[in-house]
Design a protein around this motif. Structure first.
Motif, PDB file in Angstrom:
ATOM      1  N   THR A  47      -0.507   3.874   9.748  1.00 48.48           N
ATOM      2  CA  THR A  47      -1.422   4.137  10.879  1.00 48.48           C
ATOM      3  C   THR A  47      -0.721   4.736  12.090  1.00 48.48           C
ATOM      4  O   THR A  47      -1.242   5.678  12.691  1.00 48.48           O
ATOM      5  CB  THR A  47      -2.175   2.848  11.266  1.00 48.48           C
ATOM      6  N   ASP A  75       8.855  -4.996  12.649  1.00 53.24           N
ATOM      7  CA  ASP A  75       9.260  -5.517  11.337  1.00 53.24           C
ATOM      8  C   ASP A  75       9.909  -4.410  10.520  1.00 53.24           C
ATOM      9  O   ASP A  75       9.908  -3.235  10.922  1.00 53.24           O
ATOM     10  CB  ASP A  75       8.066  -6.118  10.580  1.00 53.24           C
ATOM     11  N   LYS A 201     -10.474  -1.781   5.839  1.00 57.24           N
ATOM     12  CA  LYS A 201     -10.104  -2.955   6.655  1.00 57.24           C
ATOM     13  C   LYS A 201     -11.312  -3.564   7.371  1.00 57.24           C
ATOM     14  O   LYS A 201     -11.174  -4.536   8.115  1.00 57.24           O
ATOM     15  CB  LYS A 201      -9.023  -2.551   7.657  1.00 57.24           C
TER      16      LYS A 201
HETATM   17  C1  6PG Z   1       4.570  -2.608   7.667  1.00 58.68           C
HETATM   18  C2  6PG Z   1       3.832  -2.838   8.948  1.00 58.68           C
HETATM   19  C3  6PG Z   1       2.563  -3.564   8.648  1.00 58.68           C
HETATM   20  C4  6PG Z   1       1.456  -2.554   8.867  1.00 58.68           C
HETATM   21  C5  6PG Z   1       0.218  -2.952   8.130  1.00 58.68           C
HETATM   22  C6  6PG Z   1      -0.810  -1.817   8.183  1.00 58.68           C
HETATM   23  O1  6PG Z   1       5.799  -2.728   7.638  1.00 58.68           O
HETATM   24  O2  6PG Z   1       3.888  -2.229   6.704  1.00 58.68           O
HETATM   25  O3  6PG Z   1       4.532  -3.321   9.942  1.00 58.68           O
HETATM   26  O4  6PG Z   1       2.316  -4.710   9.395  1.00 58.68           O
HETATM   27  O5  6PG Z   1       1.189  -2.429  10.258  1.00 58.68           O
HETATM   28  O6  6PG Z   1       0.575  -3.198   6.782  1.00 58.68           O
HETATM   29  O7  6PG Z   1      -0.242  -0.752   7.492  1.00 58.68           O
HETATM   30  P1  6PG Z   1      -0.992   0.676   7.457  1.00 58.68           P
HETATM   31  O8  6PG Z   1      -0.961   1.207   8.859  1.00 58.68           O
HETATM   32  O9  6PG Z   1      -0.153   1.507   6.513  1.00 58.68           O
HETATM   33  O10 6PG Z   1      -2.391   0.422   6.959  1.00 58.68           O
END
Ligand code: 6PG
Length: 246
Positions: A47, A75, A201
């Motif tokens: 995203t 993370d 989502k």
């Molecule tokens: C990661 C992210 C995770 C991510 C969500 C949404 O390492 O994948 O930190 O928390 O924000 O999984 O992921 P998308 O934006 O790809 O839907």
């Protein structure tokens, strides 16, 4: 959840990305004006990519002095920084390299290291750079379709009582460790922005925002920065099942 945080809904992914980029610049400009620098924790996943690309091109990103910004991470996957799965690699390609950010202003989590050691080392970095009780100016987050955020996943028992700064939980569904800021650090930030897009989502978002407070099932419900500066930036597709405010 407690009272509903502020939701900003945009027509499509493009306008959502622009809104997120403009918000980052606004918060960053405020931080630089009041403290002379901007300590930003980047989100991973897909995203944020569009917002990062907007930040490094002229009309949005030019409003901020990027030499006063320090980049942290919310993370990281337990992979090398050159791995396609690496959040650092994604940020490097879409934001840090195009902005020519100096290496000393980027604090990445060592995905290639032993997970517990990487978590310990990152906690040390946070305290060295931000003080014993680290306070980030802005934490950018996303949300997975399972209600995770950063790498706070269902089943890893993230709690606000955890005084640790960084954890390296085993994520059963992914059969891997991850490295993640804890709710303690996220909620200590001056501002938090969560960007969620896409139909996939919508059900989870409705459960997170309108359903009962069940953070074990939906860890993102734990996100509640102390001075309530939490913004949800959504596109219409993701917000489709969220109860409209009266
Ligand atoms: C990661 C992210 C995770 C991510 C969500 C949404 O390492 O994948 O930190 O928390 O924000 O999984 O992921 P998308 O934006 O790809 O839907």
């Amino acid at each position: 959840m407690n009272e509903r945080p502020e939701l900003c809904v945009w027509d499509d992914e493009g306008s959502l990305a622009r809104a997120v980029a403009e918000y980052v610049v606004r918060v960053g400009s405020e931080a630089i004006a009041s403290r002379g620098r901007f300590d930003l924790a980047l989100a991973g996943g897909s995203t944020p990519k569009a917002a990062y690309r907007l930040l490094q091109d002229g009309d949005v990103g030019q409003a901020i002095d990027w030499s006063l910004v320090r980049f942290f991470f919310g993370d990281e996957r337990c992979v090398a920084p050159t791995d396609e799965q690496s959040n650092y690699k994604m940020a490097k390609e879409t934001l840090l390299d195009p902005l020519q950010v100096r290496p000393y202003a980027v604090f990445r989590m060592l995905g290639e290291a032993e997970p517990a050691e990487a978590a310990r080392a990152y906690a040390e970095t946070l305290q060295h750079e931000l003080g014993v009780e680290p306070v980030l100016d802005l934490v950018m987050l996303g949300m997975g379709a399972d209600g995770h955020t950063a790498s706070l996943f269902p089943g890893t028992d993230p709690t606000v009582e955890d005084a640790a700064l960084v954890r390296a939980p085993w994520v059963e569904k992914l059969a891997t460790h991850r490295i993640t800021l804890t709710p303690h650090v996220i909620n200590s930030a001056r501002s938090v922005v969560i960007a969620v897009q896409g139909t996939a989502k919508a059900d989870t978002l409705a459960a997170v925002l309108d359903g009962p407070y069940r953070p074990a099932e939906y860890p993102i419900q734990i996100v509640a920065p102390r001075d309530k500066r939490l913004r949800w930036f959504l596109d219409r597709a993701a917000a489709a099942r969220v109860v409209p405010l009266k």
